[in-house]
Design an enzyme around this catalytic site. Structure first.
Site, PDB file in Angstrom:
ATOM      1  N   ASP A  67      29.253  28.716  33.414  1.00  0.00           N
ATOM      2  CA  ASP A  67      30.246  28.591  34.479  1.00  0.00           C
ATOM      3  C   ASP A  67      31.603  28.796  33.815  1.00  0.00           C
ATOM      4  O   ASP A  67      32.035  27.966  33.002  1.00  0.00           O
ATOM      5  CB  ASP A  67      30.151  27.201  35.105  1.00  0.00           C
ATOM      6  CG  ASP A  67      31.213  26.942  36.165  1.00  0.00           C
ATOM      7  OD1 ASP A  67      32.135  27.777  36.320  1.00  0.00           O
ATOM      8  OD2 ASP A  67      31.143  25.889  36.822  1.00  0.00           O
ATOM      9  N   VAL A  68      32.281  29.901  34.130  1.00  0.00           N
ATOM     10  CA  VAL A  68      33.512  30.225  33.413  1.00  0.00           C
ATOM     11  C   VAL A  68      34.657  29.260  33.718  1.00  0.00           C
ATOM     12  O   VAL A  68      35.687  29.294  33.042  1.00  0.00           O
ATOM     13  CB  VAL A  68      33.971  31.678  33.703  1.00  0.00           C
ATOM     14  CG1 VAL A  68      32.955  32.674  33.175  1.00  0.00           C
ATOM     15  CG2 VAL A  68      34.262  31.902  35.180  1.00  0.00           C
ATOM     16  N   ASN A  94      35.492  39.753  33.918  1.00  0.00           N
ATOM     17  CA  ASN A  94      35.044  40.435  35.127  1.00  0.00           C
ATOM     18  C   ASN A  94      34.605  39.472  36.222  1.00  0.00           C
ATOM     19  O   ASN A  94      34.600  39.845  37.399  1.00  0.00           O
ATOM     20  CB  ASN A  94      33.886  41.369  34.757  1.00  0.00           C
ATOM     21  CG  ASN A  94      33.151  41.898  35.957  1.00  0.00           C
ATOM     22  OD1 ASN A  94      33.658  42.717  36.702  1.00  0.00           O
ATOM     23  ND2 ASN A  94      31.933  41.403  36.171  1.00  0.00           N
ATOM     24  N   TYR A 182      42.045  36.088  47.215  1.00  0.00           N
ATOM     25  CA  TYR A 182      41.620  37.161  46.312  1.00  0.00           C
ATOM     26  C   TYR A 182      42.825  37.950  45.819  1.00  0.00           C
ATOM     27  O   TYR A 182      42.962  38.218  44.621  1.00  0.00           O
ATOM     28  CB  TYR A 182      40.627  38.076  47.028  1.00  0.00           C
ATOM     29  CG  TYR A 182      40.036  39.152  46.141  1.00  0.00           C
ATOM     30  CD1 TYR A 182      39.049  38.844  45.212  1.00  0.00           C
ATOM     31  CD2 TYR A 182      40.462  40.470  46.249  1.00  0.00           C
ATOM     32  CE1 TYR A 182      38.497  39.825  44.402  1.00  0.00           C
ATOM     33  CE2 TYR A 182      39.917  41.458  45.440  1.00  0.00           C
ATOM     34  CZ  TYR A 182      38.936  41.129  44.520  1.00  0.00           C
ATOM     35  OH  TYR A 182      38.400  42.100  43.716  1.00  0.00           O
ATOM     36  N   LYS A 186      44.106  38.097  41.889  1.00  0.00           N
ATOM     37  CA  LYS A 186      44.111  39.350  41.129  1.00  0.00           C
ATOM     38  C   LYS A 186      45.515  39.727  40.682  1.00  0.00           C
ATOM     39  O   LYS A 186      45.690  40.351  39.614  1.00  0.00           O
ATOM     40  CB  LYS A 186      43.475  40.472  41.961  1.00  0.00           C
ATOM     41  CG  LYS A 186      41.976  40.290  42.175  1.00  0.00           C
ATOM     42  CD  LYS A 186      41.223  40.214  40.849  1.00  0.00           C
ATOM     43  CE  LYS A 186      39.730  40.148  41.011  1.00  0.00           C
ATOM     44  NZ  LYS A 186      39.010  40.092  39.718  1.00  0.00           N
TER      45      LYS A 186
END
Length: 271
Positions: A67-68, A94, A182, A186
């Site tokens: 889990d990042v 990613n 989102y 980003k």
């Protein structure tokens, strides 16, 4: 320049030679992640996929259940990679969350009603995850005096979503607004790249952003038609077309490229 022939009659340019190097790809089981993991492994890299989802991996790749957003899980996985293969040469940040087409109605409703919990979840994976993985893997690279980090972003991190692309859903009587989180997440990656590029420049670690257009994933034809009408190239990105830029940024061909944003969007942001 000396060139080396490989099996099958092909010719390899040493500038782009990645053989024997080590890569970490987060979200390696996803649509783009699989392309990166497979493509890098095919080019002779030993690739570690950090992902909460399982999945079959190609020869030369290892899956790590990570889990990042969990710093300890990231560090444990990195220790396993270093123990087996050595300090990575490449990190591809990613892993990402976005609201899928079948997301709950509250996630794709008006901005004013967008749930705080949804915002937190997207920011956690897309921004905090990239931060934690860069902290651990990038720090190890800096101590080795070399490395490359690629932060995978989106044209929606450069520009606002084109809400008219989703008009067909509203014409069906559905409520649909492309969610805000989102885009915000980003966009954050662009300045994470700039910060780390300048911070680690003298330590030999290059950090760049890869900004992609929308990726074809069997979307509804109405959406594909609307996207094609907006895109200078008249189509969405095929996932395999994202690989070349990663190979370039990982390789010695990009030895003086850091702090940059490589845009692979079919001309989307050109008008």
């Amino acid at each position: 320049m000396e060139r080396e022939a490989h099996g099958g009659g092909g010719v390899s340019d040493p500038l782009f030679d990645l053989s024997g190097r080590v890569a970490v790809v987060t979200g390696g089981s996803g649509q783009l992640g699989r392309v990166y993991v497979t493509g890098l492994a095919e080019r002779g890299m030993r690739v570690a996929s950090f992902d909460v989802a399982g999945g079959e991996l190609p020869t030369g790749a290892r899956g790590h259940d990570v889990d990042v957003t969990d710093s300890e899980a990231v560090r444990r996985a990195l220790e396993a990679v270093v123990s087996e293969w050595g300090v990575p040469h490449l990190l591809v940040n990613n892993a990402g969350l976005d609201s899928p087409p079948d997301a709950p109605a509250e996630e794709v409703g008006p901005f004013e009603d967008y749930p705080e919990a949804s915002f937190d979840a997207v920011m956690d994976v897309n921004v905090k995850g990239a931060f934690l993985c860069s902290q651990a893997v990038g720090g190890a690279m800096a101590r080795e005096g070399r490395g490359s980090i690629v932060n995978v972003s989106s044209v929606y991190g450069l520009l606002s979503p084109v809400h008219d692309l989703y008009a067909f859903r509203r014409e069906r009587g559905e409520t649909f607004v492309k969610p805000v989180a989102y885009s915000v997440s980003k966009a954050a990656l662009l300045n994470l790249t700039r910060y780390l590029a300048t911070y680690w420049a003298k330590d030999g670690v290059r950090v760049n952003t890869l900004t992609l257009a929308g990726v074809w994933n069997d979307q509804p034809q109405e959406f594909l038609d609307a996207f094609a009408a907006r895109s200078p190239m008249g189509r969405m990105l095929d996932a395999r077309e994202a690989l070349g830029a990663v190979v370039f940024l990982a390789s010695d061909a990009a030895s003086y490229v850091t702090g940059s944003n490589v845009v692979v969007d079919g001309g989307w942001s050109a008008w």
